[in-house]
Enzyme design. Structure first.
Site, PDB file in Angstrom:
ATOM      1  N   GLY A   1      40.951  51.846  65.683  1.00 11.13           N
ATOM      2  CA  GLY A   1      42.050  52.535  65.002  1.00 11.13           C
ATOM      3  C   GLY A   1      41.998  52.299  63.503  1.00 11.13           C
ATOM      4  O   GLY A   1      42.249  53.214  62.705  1.00 11.13           O
ATOM      5  N   THR A   2      41.663  51.091  63.114  1.00  9.21           N
ATOM      6  CA  THR A   2      41.616  50.746  61.683  1.00  9.21           C
ATOM      7  C   THR A   2      40.579  51.609  60.961  1.00  9.21           C
ATOM      8  O   THR A   2      40.846  52.145  59.878  1.00  9.21           O
ATOM      9  CB  THR A   2      41.278  49.247  61.518  1.00  9.21           C
ATOM     10  OG1 THR A   2      42.248  48.483  62.243  1.00  9.21           O
ATOM     11  CG2 THR A   2      41.271  48.824  60.065  1.00  9.21           C
ATOM     12  N   ASN A  16      54.329  50.232  66.336  1.00 11.00           N
ATOM     13  CA  ASN A  16      53.765  49.259  67.276  1.00 11.00           C
ATOM     14  C   ASN A  16      54.742  48.143  67.641  1.00 11.00           C
ATOM     15  O   ASN A  16      54.665  47.574  68.716  1.00 11.00           O
ATOM     16  CB  ASN A  16      52.470  48.659  66.721  1.00 11.00           C
ATOM     17  CG  ASN A  16      52.584  48.244  65.274  1.00 11.00           C
ATOM     18  OD1 ASN A  16      52.880  49.057  64.410  1.00 11.00           O
ATOM     19  ND2 ASN A  16      52.365  46.984  64.997  1.00 11.00           N
ATOM     20  N   GLN A  58      49.571  54.011  68.779  1.00  9.74           N
ATOM     21  CA  GLN A  58      50.491  53.603  69.850  1.00  9.74           C
ATOM     22  C   GLN A  58      51.051  54.787  70.629  1.00  9.74           C
ATOM     23  O   GLN A  58      51.668  54.601  71.682  1.00  9.74           O
ATOM     24  CB  GLN A  58      51.662  52.786  69.269  1.00  9.74           C
ATOM     25  CG  GLN A  58      51.246  51.449  68.682  1.00  9.74           C
ATOM     26  CD  GLN A  58      50.738  50.450  69.727  1.00  9.74           C
ATOM     27  OE1 GLN A  58      50.905  50.633  70.940  1.00  9.74           O
ATOM     28  NE2 GLN A  58      50.099  49.380  69.267  1.00  9.74           N
ATOM     29  N   SER A  97      43.082  54.637  69.162  1.00 12.53           N
ATOM     30  CA  SER A  97      42.263  53.458  69.452  1.00 12.53           C
ATOM     31  C   SER A  97      42.152  53.263  70.960  1.00 12.53           C
ATOM     32  O   SER A  97      43.171  53.259  71.663  1.00 12.53           O
ATOM     33  CB  SER A  97      42.910  52.234  68.807  1.00 12.53           C
ATOM     34  OG  SER A  97      42.189  51.077  69.139  1.00 12.53           O
ATOM     35  N   GLY A  98      40.915  53.075  71.442  1.00  8.68           N
ATOM     36  CA  GLY A  98      40.686  52.976  72.886  1.00  8.68           C
ATOM     37  C   GLY A  98      41.431  51.847  73.573  1.00  8.68           C
ATOM     38  O   GLY A  98      41.982  52.025  74.659  1.00  8.68           O
ATOM     39  N   HIS A  99      41.476  50.678  72.911  1.00  7.91           N
ATOM     40  CA  HIS A  99      41.998  49.512  73.639  1.00  7.91           C
ATOM     41  C   HIS A  99      43.509  49.537  73.838  1.00  7.91           C
ATOM     42  O   HIS A  99      44.067  48.656  74.478  1.00  7.91           O
ATOM     43  CB  HIS A  99      41.533  48.199  72.998  1.00  7.91           C
ATOM     44  CG  HIS A  99      42.172  47.821  71.706  1.00  7.91           C
ATOM     45  ND1 HIS A  99      43.070  46.790  71.609  1.00  7.91           N
ATOM     46  CD2 HIS A  99      42.028  48.314  70.456  1.00  7.91           C
ATOM     47  CE1 HIS A  99      43.436  46.652  70.331  1.00  7.91           C
ATOM     48  NE2 HIS A  99      42.816  47.569  69.627  1.00  7.91           N
ATOM     49  N   THR A 124      24.638  54.728  65.309  1.00  7.58           N
ATOM     50  CA  THR A 124      24.336  55.064  66.705  1.00  7.58           C
ATOM     51  C   THR A 124      25.600  54.921  67.541  1.00  7.58           C
ATOM     52  O   THR A 124      26.338  53.946  67.417  1.00  7.58           O
ATOM     53  CB  THR A 124      23.221  54.147  67.232  1.00  7.58           C
ATOM     54  OG1 THR A 124      22.079  54.351  66.398  1.00  7.58           O
ATOM     55  CG2 THR A 124      22.861  54.478  68.682  1.00  7.58           C
ATOM     56  N   CYS A 140      53.000  34.814  62.198  1.00  2.65           N
ATOM     57  CA  CYS A 140      52.748  33.389  62.009  1.00  2.65           C
ATOM     58  C   CYS A 140      51.344  33.145  61.477  1.00  2.65           C
ATOM     59  O   CYS A 140      50.993  32.035  61.127  1.00  2.65           O
ATOM     60  CB  CYS A 140      52.958  32.621  63.307  1.00  2.65           C
ATOM     61  SG  CYS A 140      51.986  33.236  64.652  1.00  2.65           S
TER      62      CYS A 140
HETATM   63  N1  PLP Z   1      47.685  51.259  64.076  1.00  3.74           N
HETATM   64  C1  PLP Z   1      48.594  50.799  64.946  1.00  3.74           C
HETATM   65  C2  PLP Z   1      49.938  51.437  64.992  1.00  3.74           C
HETATM   66  C3  PLP Z   1      48.290  49.729  65.790  1.00  3.74           C
HETATM   67  O1  PLP Z   1      49.215  49.272  66.636  1.00  3.74           O
HETATM   68  C4  PLP Z   1      47.001  49.152  65.700  1.00  3.74           C
HETATM   69  C5  PLP Z   1      46.656  47.980  66.529  1.00  3.74           C
HETATM   70  O2  PLP Z   1      47.514  47.185  66.889  1.00  3.74           O
HETATM   71  C6  PLP Z   1      46.074  49.692  64.795  1.00  3.74           C
HETATM   72  C7  PLP Z   1      46.449  50.742  63.995  1.00  3.74           C
HETATM   73  C8  PLP Z   1      44.698  49.122  64.668  1.00  3.74           C
HETATM   74  O3  PLP Z   1      43.897  49.501  65.760  1.00  3.74           O
HETATM   75  P1  PLP Z   1      42.521  48.718  66.055  1.00  3.74           P
HETATM   76  O4  PLP Z   1      42.901  47.389  66.597  1.00  3.74           O
HETATM   77  O5  PLP Z   1      41.810  49.557  67.048  1.00  3.74           O
HETATM   78  O6  PLP Z   1      41.813  48.636  64.767  1.00  3.74           O
END
Ligand code: PLP
Length: 394
Positions: free
Chosen positions: A74-75, A153, A181, A201-203, A239, A327
């Site tokens: 996602g980042t 999030n 999210q 983001s996949g995870h 790749t 934290c």
């Molecule tokens: N944006 C949001 C709203 C998220 O909650 C997150 C991850 O917690 C991200 C971006 C970042 O995603 P990634 O961990 O796949 O880089």
């Protein structure tokens, strides 16, 4: 780790890889390991599976396949979108974002603010709703991009990004949404809105970590972030992470099939958790309760206790969740999201985020409901604020 069964309520942090996803991925590590760009059919076969994954993801979003670019997370998708806009419009030096973005957008915008850009951050009210008037008043011909998350999030609060897209499109300004999210939790149809770019983001949707995607609407000016090979039609070199892309495709298909369960059964479990905890525990409330929210997220403030201490005691019962403080800095600062909403310090510090998934059961929620009152009571007996009666003033 002991062998206490885990009750996993931290799905906004990351999710379990769905068994069906893992099963589809496994052969692509050591059986079908060819490079999808190779001329031979051993690689070509993998290329076809990537095309299928792209179709599955596009279908979840109501997009067309060529509008999907696979990334590493996602980042990366967020950075790609923001850099694409500012590089495509080098003369424009203004960016609009919100006060409650994930660090993936917030910290990039902070960096750009120190490097020649004027960044306007739109605030939220106490429910977490975006100040739309302020946003619209600040759209200017100099604005290169508006980047706003679809769903938060920490609180699950949903921003009206589709409505905002009407205004940005009319003003000829690029709108990017961080939908990390939102995807898989609420219906999204890119055919019926005018959002230009969307990150996922996949995870967060039962695919593995280390795979993401960026939707780029056809016709949107684009400039790659990772410049390299011809992969992703030259829009993202490197790749392909073949097994994970195939996994994300399967996860997208599953998410579409489970969308209604997410919005009925999971929502009911979340609502039960909120209702029971706020009834059984004094000085406790739901952050963002009055705003439109994701079905799976409950951000609950337990006043006059420390979030980290709550998490430690929850952990003794095998319950996993997150707190509302950062934290990592060692400072235990309450989160910027809760501060932007004006949540009092004593409540932000004691906020716990419970985030559910379709894999949670009612029996698990009942265990959490059973243990939380005792945990909070035990900590409050140790809390100087609680003992001094400060709680009475709130
Ligand atoms: N944006 C949001 C709203 C998220 O909650 C997150 C991850 O917690 C991200 C971006 C970042 O995603 P990634 O961990 O796949 O880089």
């Amino acid at each position: 780790m002991n062998d206490t069964p885990v009750i996993y309520l931290d799905n906004n942090a990351t999710t379990m890889v769905a068994p069906e996803v893992l099963e589809e991925m496994l052969p692509y590590f050591n059986r079908w390991y060819g490079n999808p760009s190779s001329m031979h059919s051993f690689g070509g076969m993998v290329g076809r599976r990537i095309r299928e994954a792209r179709e599955r993801l596009a279908s979840l979003l109501g997009a067309s396949e060529e509008e999907i670019i696979f990334t590493s997370c996602g980042t990366e998708s967020d950075s790609t979108a923001i850099y694409a806009a500012i590089r495509s419009y080098p003369e424009k030096k203004h960016i609009i974002t919100s006060r409650v973005e994930h660090p993936a957008v917030k910290n990039l915008c902070d960096y750009l603010a120190k490097n020649g850009y004027r960044v306007t951050t739109v605030g939220v009210d106490k429910s977490g709703n975006l100040d739309l008037d302020f946003l619209y008043d600040n759209l200017t011909p100099d604005t290169a991009i508006v980047s706003l998350m679809w769903a938060n999030n920490e609180t699950g609060v949903i921003f009206p990004v589709e409505e905002i897209a009407e205004k940005t499109a009319a003003a000829g300004i690029v709108l990017h949404t961080d939908a990390v999210q939102a995807v898989g939790k609420i219906p999204i149809d890119m055919q019926t809105n005018r959002i230009d770019m969307l990150s996922l983001s996949g995870h967060k949707l039962h695919a593995p970590k280390g795979i993401g995607a960026l939707y780029v609407r056809k016709g949107t000016k684009f400039s790659p972030f990772l410049i390299g090979g011809h992969q992703e039609k030259g829009r993202r070199g490197g790749t392909e992470n073949t097994a994970s892309i195939i996994g994300l495709g399967k996860a997208a298909e599953l998410a579409a099939a489970k969308m209604s369960e997410e919005n009925t059964r999971v929502r009911e479990l979340r609502d039960k958790l909120e209702r029971e905890l706020t009834q059984r525990i004094p000085n406790c409330f739901v952050n963002g309760k009055d705003a439109p929210r994701l079905p799976n997220t409950a951000s609950i403030a337990f006043e006059f206790v420390e979030g980290e201490a709550i998490l430690l005691l929850m952990n003794e019962h095998g319950i996993c969740a997150s707190s509302g403080s950062a934290c990592t800095s060692g400072s235990l600062e309450p989160s910027h999201v809760l501060r932007a909403m004006g949540v009092p310090f004593t409540a932000a510090h004691g906020t716990i985020r419970y985030s559910l998934s379709v894999y949670n059961t009612e029996a698990e929620i009942d265990v959490v409901i059973e243990h939380m009152p005792g945990i909070i009571e035990r900590l409050r007996q140790l809390s100087p604020f609680w003992k001094s009666g400060a709680c009475m003033a709130s």
